[in-house]
Design an enzyme around this catalytic site. Structure first.
Site, PDB file in Angstrom:
ATOM      1  N   ASN A 156      -6.200   4.301  -7.327  1.00 21.15           N
ATOM      2  CA  ASN A 156      -5.449   5.335  -6.618  1.00 21.15           C
ATOM      3  C   ASN A 156      -4.025   4.872  -6.359  1.00 21.15           C
ATOM      4  O   ASN A 156      -3.806   3.816  -5.756  1.00 21.15           O
ATOM      5  CB  ASN A 156      -6.118   5.639  -5.272  1.00 21.15           C
ATOM      6  CG  ASN A 156      -5.383   6.731  -4.524  1.00 21.15           C
ATOM      7  OD1 ASN A 156      -5.353   7.887  -4.975  1.00 21.15           O
ATOM      8  ND2 ASN A 156      -4.748   6.386  -3.410  1.00 21.15           N
ATOM      9  N   GLU A 157      -3.060   5.642  -6.826  1.00 21.02           N
ATOM     10  CA  GLU A 157      -1.645   5.443  -6.504  1.00 21.02           C
ATOM     11  C   GLU A 157      -1.178   3.998  -6.574  1.00 21.02           C
ATOM     12  O   GLU A 157      -0.829   3.404  -5.540  1.00 21.02           O
ATOM     13  CB  GLU A 157      -1.361   5.998  -5.110  1.00 21.02           C
ATOM     14  CG  GLU A 157      -1.651   7.468  -4.975  1.00 21.02           C
ATOM     15  CD  GLU A 157      -1.234   8.019  -3.602  1.00 21.02           C
ATOM     16  OE1 GLU A 157      -0.839   7.233  -2.738  1.00 21.02           O
ATOM     17  OE2 GLU A 157      -1.330   9.237  -3.412  1.00 21.02           O
TER      18      GLU A 157
HETATM   19  C1  BGC Z   1      -3.364   8.498  -0.212  1.00 14.58           C
HETATM   20  C2  BGC Z   1      -4.300   8.838   0.919  1.00 14.58           C
HETATM   21  C3  BGC Z   1      -3.497   9.183   2.161  1.00 14.58           C
HETATM   22  C4  BGC Z   1      -2.630  10.374   1.850  1.00 14.58           C
HETATM   23  C5  BGC Z   1      -1.787  10.879   3.013  1.00 14.58           C
HETATM   24  C6  BGC Z   1      -2.155   9.379  -0.304  1.00 14.58           C
HETATM   25  O1  BGC Z   1      -1.017   8.619  -0.608  1.00 14.58           O
HETATM   26  O2  BGC Z   1      -4.062   8.425  -1.424  1.00 14.58           O
HETATM   27  O3  BGC Z   1      -5.174   7.779   1.124  1.00 14.58           O
HETATM   28  O4  BGC Z   1      -4.291   9.406   3.261  1.00 14.58           O
HETATM   29  O5  BGC Z   1      -1.740  10.035   0.817  1.00 14.58           O
HETATM   30  O6  BGC Z   1      -0.849   9.938   3.373  1.00 14.58           O
END
Ligand code: BGC
Length: 392
Positions: A156-157
């Site tokens: 993720n990201e």
């Molecule tokens: C992330 C989440 C986070 C959301 C809001 C995303 O960057 O994957 O885990 O809660 O943004 O900040």
């Protein structure tokens, strides 16, 4: 029904969560350790989703969702290096089975930022064999969930975790070093590639990708501002994807930020509780930009902190109108996952930001559906934008 408002057949509609943010009871990971040292807020039992997942998926079903993105907690699965916990693996089998029982397509994230302590203490992704170690865990999960899960997100990201943890020093392991940051980015590229191959080896039909966090860098109309935006765009939005080209079956797009360069945001622009600008055109631009990869696109996160649910309904319809416009112009978008199904632990911010379609009362763990969730539900059920609102 006006066909011009419809989304493609088979469109996935749902919401996203991440294990550490909702499950509760995770104490053998790096974020729990950082909380014990007082460096980030404690997460405790969070939403107790670990025990209440079936109830939560029944709510998702009631909200018209036909898909759901969640993550697996690596620290539960591999509590010691090379030792896999069959009971915990079975837990996630039950999670997938509960989704399937509701007719909900699972999308599984393998790493949403929390890592087992033994991994952290042996160097984390910066250890030499990290790609191999990560791929071994991913392969184990692909074997365990194999036939029941088609969609996998390895990481993720990568942009957000590396910059917050290794450049800005805000998140564990709290490092501020540009060289370590770049090493970490490269390590995650290798980890993704190894995991991609491992999952495809187990299940050739699996669809594997990452969730990329893309920002709409929006320059003033001058040479230098446009140039700055281009450099940022290439580095932040595209570097990971291009360096790992050939190991993506789809692109997961997470989107939150419009970033004007050399121009001001109008003071009246609506903002979330966290001060983030609400700017639906950004999603249109980012989706359109991703067409260059010729891969299916899933919006794997988009959402806002809005405790009073003042902006969320318009956010949902306007951002989806933006996605719809991109689709009409030829973008191959196949799904939308709102962030998030329920309120949850917002990392270093703790529990105050309220991102949920479903509100959580943390004292009683009562779930209550916010009105905006019904807006998304009706779009999902109709597989179309609402008739009354003009698309962008
Ligand atoms: C992330 C989440 C986070 C959301 C809001 C995303 O960057 O994957 O885990 O809660 O943004 O900040």
């Amino acid at each position: 029904m006006n066909d011009a408002r419809r989304f493609p057949d088979g469109f996935l509609w749902g919401a996203s969560t991440a294990s550490y943010q909702v499950e509760g009871g995770i104490d053998q990971c790096n974020w729990a350790e950082a909380a014990r040292h007082g460096r980030v807020p404690p997460c405790g039992r969070a939403c107790d989703h670990y025990h209440r997942f079936a109830e939560d998926f029944a709510i998702a079903k009631e909200l018209g969702h036909n898909a759901h993105r969640f993550s697996i907690e690596w620290a539960r699965i591999e509590p010691e290096e090379g030792t896999f916990d069959e009971k915990e693996i079975d837990h996630y089998r039950q999670v997938v089975a509960a989704l399937r029982a509701q007719g909900i397509e699972p999308m599984v994230t393998l790493w949403h930022w929390t890592e087992p302590l033994w991994f952290t203490h042996s160097g984390g992704f910066l250890r030499r064999d990290s790609a191999k170690v990560f791929a071994r865990y991913c392969e184990r999960m692909a074997v365990a969930l194999g036939g029941d899960v088609t969609f996998w997100i390895t990481i993720n990201e990568p942009q957000v975790i590396t910059s917050n943890a290794y450049l800005r020093g805000k998140w564990p392991p709290f490092i501020k070093n540009p060289f370590t940051y770049l090493r970490m980015l490269r390590a995650l590229m290798r980890a993704h590639t190894a995991a991609y191959r491992a999952i495809k080896h187990v299940n050739a039909n699996a669809q594997v990708g990452i969730a990329t966090h893309n920002i709409d860098f929006d320059p003033a109309n001058t040479f230098w501002h446009r140039r700055a935006a281009r450099i940022l765009d290439q580095f932040w939005n595209h570097r990971f994807l291009t360096k790992t080209a050939g190991t993506h079956d789809f692109i997961g797009l997470n989107h939150y930020f419009h970033h004007p360069i050399g121009k001001a945001v109008p003071p009246e622009a609506p903002r979330s509780d966290m001060g983030w600008e609400i700017h639906p055109t950004s999603l249109y631009r980012l989706v359109t930009d991703l067409r260059r990869y010729h891969l299916p696109i899933y919006i794997t996160e988009s959402g806002l902190a809005d405790a009073k649910d003042i902006h969320r309904s318009a956010y949902i319809t306007d951002y989806l109108a933006s996605v719809h416009q991109a689709i009409r112009e030829g973008a191959d978008v196949r799904g939308y996952f709102h962030w998030s199904l329920m309120d949850n632990y917002e990392w270093s911010e703790g529990f105050w930001p309220r991102f949920g379609l479903v509100a959580i009362d943390y004292a009683t763990l009562t779930r209550s559906i916010r009105p905006s969730a019904r807006v998304l539900a009706s779009i999902a059920r109709e597989n179309a934008l609402p008739p009354m609102r003009e698309s962008l």
